[in-house]
Design an enzyme around this catalytic site. Structure first.
Site, short mmCIF file in Angstrom:
data_model
loop_
_atom_site.label_atom_id
_atom_site.label_comp_id
_atom_site.label_asym_id
_atom_site.label_seq_id
_atom_site.Cartn_x
_atom_site.Cartn_y
_atom_site.Cartn_z
N HIS A 167 0.83 -1.22 0.00
CA HIS A 167 0.00 0.00 0.00
C HIS A 167 0.86 1.27 0.00
O HIS A 167 2.03 1.24 0.38
CB HIS A 167 -0.92 0.00 1.22
CG HIS A 167 -0.19 0.07 2.53
ND1 HIS A 167 0.31 1.25 3.04
CD2 HIS A 167 0.16 -0.90 3.41
CE1 HIS A 167 0.92 1.01 4.18
NE2 HIS A 167 0.86 -0.30 4.43
N GLU A 182 -2.08 -7.03 7.63
CA GLU A 182 -0.69 -6.91 8.09
C GLU A 182 -0.46 -7.79 9.32
O GLU A 182 -1.41 -8.25 9.98
CB GLU A 182 -0.39 -5.42 8.39
CG GLU A 182 1.04 -5.10 8.78
CD GLU A 182 2.11 -5.62 7.82
OE1 GLU A 182 2.09 -6.82 7.47
OE2 GLU A 182 3.00 -4.82 7.45
#
Ligand code: NAG
Ligand code: NAG
Ligand code: NAG
Ligand code: NAG
Length: 444
Positions: A59, A133
């Site tokens: 990202h 994550e």
């Protein structure tokens, strides 16, 4: 090890602004049969019938990246303006790429990045919680200095020995590796042949590592910055969290007359016009570093590339980039030359000697650390990367490097410590003189 007869699948990791990426554009062809089974109890990867290509993107910059706050799998941070721009850059880079599906982490920062990149494509983005994550439990939400103050010992372990780091009764890195393997199962069994995966720093590292059979001890040895867009391939970005001045830069010799014709090893050939431009661009890129030694193979193409690097270095004070005159030591090494041995074992053994020599060069006295450059054929660099990672020669088949590209190895604990791959196959500096970053057809 498992042995499943199956075709290759391709893994291509991130992608970036003008096209670099820290572990970047890592197209890795992996045979399932060469994938080791971490921990022994992990389920084997499902066999695949056709080659697949997977592009991994991290990202863009998030609000918590900017603040230096530990995010883990929390969902409070969102893309900053810069992060939106990085995502847009990735969209443009991948605009003409064909993907059958997009997998994304459900966390806002990745999901948003995926939406930007996916743009007008029709297929729905598939979010998968396994792509979130790394779970960092009590660490999440803390600023880095707060983490240090509140969890001194655990924080140190997270920095120094992440594989054994434990918090709140969990081993986050081990859990992550297990999760990454489960992601691969989903990715490989999905019907698509070309997939885009948008996720996060740690989980992307785990995906790359598990794909090429590397265990949790390899966490933080393959780095990737936000959207794969480092401001400089040499700098310690947010992804590394460590700074280092000891670097080995692997420079693939520029394009030569031979690359364009047949691949016969006979006769020595100079750089062609493209190669000359590439070597000049590389020399300019390296101007920001103070290069101590340039080691090259005996091919004309390597020697010419090395010469252009040292010429530009030595002109640095004249150009005003540095007031101290630089003197670059040039060395040519027979062991870097693989023109006459196509045999993998020979390349591997010779490159082992070169690796030791490079480490010796690196450990010379210097307050600011040393930079050593090695110019050779891409095949040698792949072997050198293998020595850096301390893997076996079978591993070499997993990588291809682009002519004129550079790869950067950092030694954050000094030359005696272990090497970290800061970026691989970097070609952003070549601009229009590089090949497209992604392959549109599955040729392997
Ligand atoms: C490097 O880039 C070239 C061209 O884009 C690609 O074919 C190759 O697979 C890449 N290699 C790695 C290790 O990323
Ligand atoms: C994260 O937040 C977004 C909204 O910003 C939401 O759509 C998404 O479902 C959330 N994901 C998780 C895993 O909570
Ligand atoms: C992320 O959060 C922002 C608000 O902070 C929201 O506007 C946006 O829709 C969210 N994005 C996604 C993909 O959920
Ligand atoms: C390299 O790997 C071998 C076994 O594969 C191991 O014995 C050795 O300790 C490793 N070396 C380093 C420096 O990690």
């Amino acid at each position: 090890m498992i042995s499943v007869a199956s075709p290759l699948f391709l893994l291509q990791t991130s992608v970036a602004a003008s096209r670099p990426s820290p572990i970047g554009t890592l197209f890795t062809a992996v045979r399932s049969s060469s994938i080791s089974q971490e921990g022994g109890d992990a389920a084997p990867f499902p066999p695949i019938r056709v080659a697949k290509r997977v592009v991994l993107v991290r990202h863009g910059q998030s609000t918590w990246n900017e603040e230096g706050r530990i995010q883990g799998s929390s969902n409070f941070s969102v893309l900053t303006k810069k992060g939106e721009v990085q995502a847009e850059t990735n969209r443009l880079m991948l605009l003409h790429d064909t993907f059958d599906a997009c997998f994304a982490s459900p966390l806002n920062r990745s999901k948003r990045t995926a939406e930007v990149i996916w743009g007008a494509r029709k297929e729905e983005i598939i979010t998968d919680s396994d792509l979130r994550e790394i779970d960092l439990y009590s660490f999440q939400g803390l600023l880095k200095h707060e983490g240090k103050a509140k969890f001194g010992v655990a924080y140190l372990q997270w920095q120094k020995d992440p594989a054994n780091f434990n918090i709140d009764g969990h081993y986050p890195v081990r859990e992550l590796w297990t999760r990454a393997r489960s992601c691969w199962t989903k990715i490989l069994t999905h019907e698509s042949r070309s997939l885009l995966v948008v996720a996060h720093n740690a989980v992307n590292q785990a995906l790359v590592a598990t794909a090429i059979g590397l265990g949790t001890e390899y966490f933080r040895t393959l780095l990737q910055s936000n959207c794969g867009t480092p401001s400089s391939p040499f700098a310690a970005g947010s992804s590394g969290g460590r700074s280092s001045r000891n670097q080995i830069i692997l420079v693939c010799q520029g394009s030569s007359k031979r690359d364009c014709e047949d691949n016969s090893p006979a006769g020595d050939v100079s750089l062609d016009m493209l190669g000359i431009i590439q070597s000049q661009k590389t020399a300019e890129l390296l101007l920001d570093l103070k290069v101590k030694t340039v080691v090259s193979s005996l091919t004309l193409a390597s020697i010419e590339t090395a010469n252009s690097i040292s010429r530009v270095q030595e002109a640095a004070d004249v150009l005003g980039a540095n007031s101290v005159p630089r003197c670059v030591e040039m060395k040519q090494m027979e062991d870097l030359d693989i023109r006459n041995d196509g045999v993998l074992t020979v390349v591997w053994e010779k490159s082992g000697k070169v690796w030791k020599l490079l480490l010796d060069e690196l450990s010379g006295e210097s307050e600011t650390g040393n930079t050593v450059v090695a110019v050779a054929d891409p095949a040698v660099h792949i072997a050198l990367l293998g020595h850096c990672l301390n893997v076996t020669k079978e591993w070499m088949g997993s990588f291809h490097l682009h002519a004129g590209s550079i790869s950067v190895l950092d030694f954050p604990e000094g030359p005696a410590g272990r090497g970290v791959i800061r970026c691989i196959n970097y070609t952003a500096h070549l601009g229009r003189w590089s090949l497209p970053i992604t392959r549109s057809i599955l040729t392997d």
